[in-house]
Design an enzyme around this catalytic site. Structure first.
Site, PDB file in Angstrom:
ATOM      1  N   ASP A   1       0.847  -1.194   0.000  1.00  0.00           N
ATOM      2  CA  ASP A   1       0.000   0.000   0.000  1.00  0.00           C
ATOM      3  C   ASP A   1       0.879   1.240   0.000  1.00  0.00           C
ATOM      4  O   ASP A   1       1.749   1.390   0.873  1.00  0.00           O
ATOM      5  CB  ASP A   1      -0.918   0.003   1.224  1.00  0.00           C
ATOM      6  CG  ASP A   1      -2.012   1.045   1.114  1.00  0.00           C
ATOM      7  OD1 ASP A   1      -3.084   0.732   0.556  1.00  0.00           O
ATOM      8  OD2 ASP A   1      -1.801   2.182   1.575  1.00  0.00           O
TER       9      ASP A   1
ATOM     10  N   ASN B   1      -2.833  12.886  -4.237  1.00  0.00           N
ATOM     11  CA  ASN B   1      -3.989  13.309  -5.032  1.00  0.00           C
ATOM     12  C   ASN B   1      -4.471  14.696  -4.630  1.00  0.00           C
ATOM     13  O   ASN B   1      -4.774  15.535  -5.483  1.00  0.00           O
ATOM     14  CB  ASN B   1      -5.142  12.310  -4.881  1.00  0.00           C
ATOM     15  CG  ASN B   1      -4.987  11.095  -5.778  1.00  0.00           C
ATOM     16  OD1 ASN B   1      -4.364  11.164  -6.829  1.00  0.00           O
ATOM     17  ND2 ASN B   1      -5.560   9.977  -5.360  1.00  0.00           N
TER      18      ASN B   1
ATOM     19  N   ASP C   1      -2.131   9.177 -10.600  1.00  0.00           N
ATOM     20  CA  ASP C   1      -2.084   8.107 -11.596  1.00  0.00           C
ATOM     21  C   ASP C   1      -0.643   7.798 -11.995  1.00  0.00           C
ATOM     22  O   ASP C   1      -0.269   6.627 -12.159  1.00  0.00           O
ATOM     23  CB  ASP C   1      -2.879   8.514 -12.836  1.00  0.00           C
ATOM     24  CG  ASP C   1      -4.382   8.502 -12.605  1.00  0.00           C
ATOM     25  OD1 ASP C   1      -4.815   7.990 -11.546  1.00  0.00           O
ATOM     26  OD2 ASP C   1      -5.119   9.006 -13.471  1.00  0.00           O
TER      27      ASP C   1
ATOM     28  N   GLU D   1      -4.790   2.402  -4.199  1.00  0.00           N
ATOM     29  CA  GLU D   1      -3.320   2.446  -4.183  1.00  0.00           C
ATOM     30  C   GLU D   1      -2.716   1.161  -3.638  1.00  0.00           C
ATOM     31  O   GLU D   1      -1.535   1.121  -3.272  1.00  0.00           O
ATOM     32  CB  GLU D   1      -2.832   3.632  -3.334  1.00  0.00           C
ATOM     33  CG  GLU D   1      -3.130   3.542  -1.847  1.00  0.00           C
ATOM     34  CD  GLU D   1      -4.487   4.073  -1.444  1.00  0.00           C
ATOM     35  OE1 GLU D   1      -4.629   4.471  -0.273  1.00  0.00           O
ATOM     36  OE2 GLU D   1      -5.396   4.095  -2.289  1.00  0.00           O
TER      37      GLU D   1
END
Length: 294
Positions: free
Chosen positions: A172, A180, A189, A215
């Site tokens: 993770d 973000n 992304d 993620e």
């Protein structure tokens, strides 16, 4: 009216020959090969069916398009090797081995019998290409969650049947929401795609990486025990940490928290996943950018 048989081209390192499948032996082999779309099972069935006609002690099959390497039996001194092809499609290479030379008559018979294998291999190739397209995450180019669930069930059965180890690593990305929020989803992304590429470069050829969601990624390690899986997880963690991501005028350093689990005798897919997932969350609670074992 005489039924026309399709000609199948078999490319060999010894010869190039077009043959037709018309007799009962061919029919028996062809019928048996219609029962599966798995490459290793097709090769195993074919070799079993031809054993009495062309005795052999060992077999190798490789297919570079699907990164396959199938080996079975005893590796002996003498061999015959065939590169299999239909139309313009490469279908891999088959090698049979035994202690004494194959006769010309045996080779001629083998080249005829290989015709039965060509189209089942092509069907398997088309099936797995379609499956691969359906199982790929378009952003990261890693396998997706559906591929993971299917693959995990298959590998658990294989590991239990063959007494092999099977391990998972949950990965993770740390503070991904902040990426973000601060830099936008386009940067997020890029971070996901980059992390997936870094992990692929770190892993062995036999390992598989999947985007599990958001993620979070999961790595499946075939025939790998808990200690070895923990070492691979640490290598992944170090590799992600050592990379720098450039986005516009910004430079970002990404880290990840990882959890590891290995298949136990009473495990289901869910319990194996839960231990790896719990270990990954423990790594986050302990400060992130670390590996924990479940």
């Amino acid at each position: 009216m005489k039924e026309k048989s399709a000609e199948l081209a078999v490319v060999s390192n010894k010869s190039f020959e077009a043959s037709t499948a018309v007799n009962l032996h061919h029919y028996d082999i062809s019928s048996a090969l219609q029962t599966t779309l798995e490459f290793d099972e097709l090769i195993a069935i074919f070799c079993k069916k031809i054993q009495l006609t062309i005795p052999h002690n060992g077999v190798e099959y490789s297919n570079s398009e699907f990164d396959l390497e199938f080996k079975r039996g005893i590796f002996a001194r003498h061999s015959c090797t065939y590169a299999l092809k239909v139309e313009d499609q490469q279908l891999g290479e088959l090698k049979l081995m035994r202690s004494n030379r194959f006769s010309k008559d045996e080779l001629k018979m083998l080249e005829s019998l290989l015709c039965c294998l060509i189209y089942p291999l092509r069907n398997a190739s088309l099936f797995h290409k379609a499956l691969r397209m359906a199982y790929i995450d378009p952003l990261t180019k890693a396998n997706n969650r559906a591929a993971f669930i299917d693959g995990l069930q298959r590998e658990i059965k294989r590991a239990s049947r063959s007494s092999l180890n099977l391990s998972l690593i949950f990965v993770d990305l740390d503070h991904f929401k902040a990426i973000n929020d601060n830099y936008g989803h386009e940067c997020g992304d890029l971070a996901l795609a980059s992390a997936a590429a870094w992990m692929k470069d770190t892993l062995r050829g036999c390992d598989a990486i999947y985007r599990y969601g958001g993620e979070e990624f999961v790595v499946m390690l075939i025939d790998t025990n808990l200690d070895a899986a923990a070492l691979i997880a640490e290598r992944i963690r170090t590799d992600i940490e050592s990379h720098t991501l450039a986005y516009g005028m910004e430079v970002l350093n990404i880290t990840a928290s990882l959890g590891v689990s290995t298949l136990r005798g009473n495990d289901t897919g869910d319990t194996l996943i839960k231990r790896a997932d719990d270990a990954m969350y423990l790594a986050k609670k302990q400060g992130r950018n670390r590996v924990c074992v479940g």
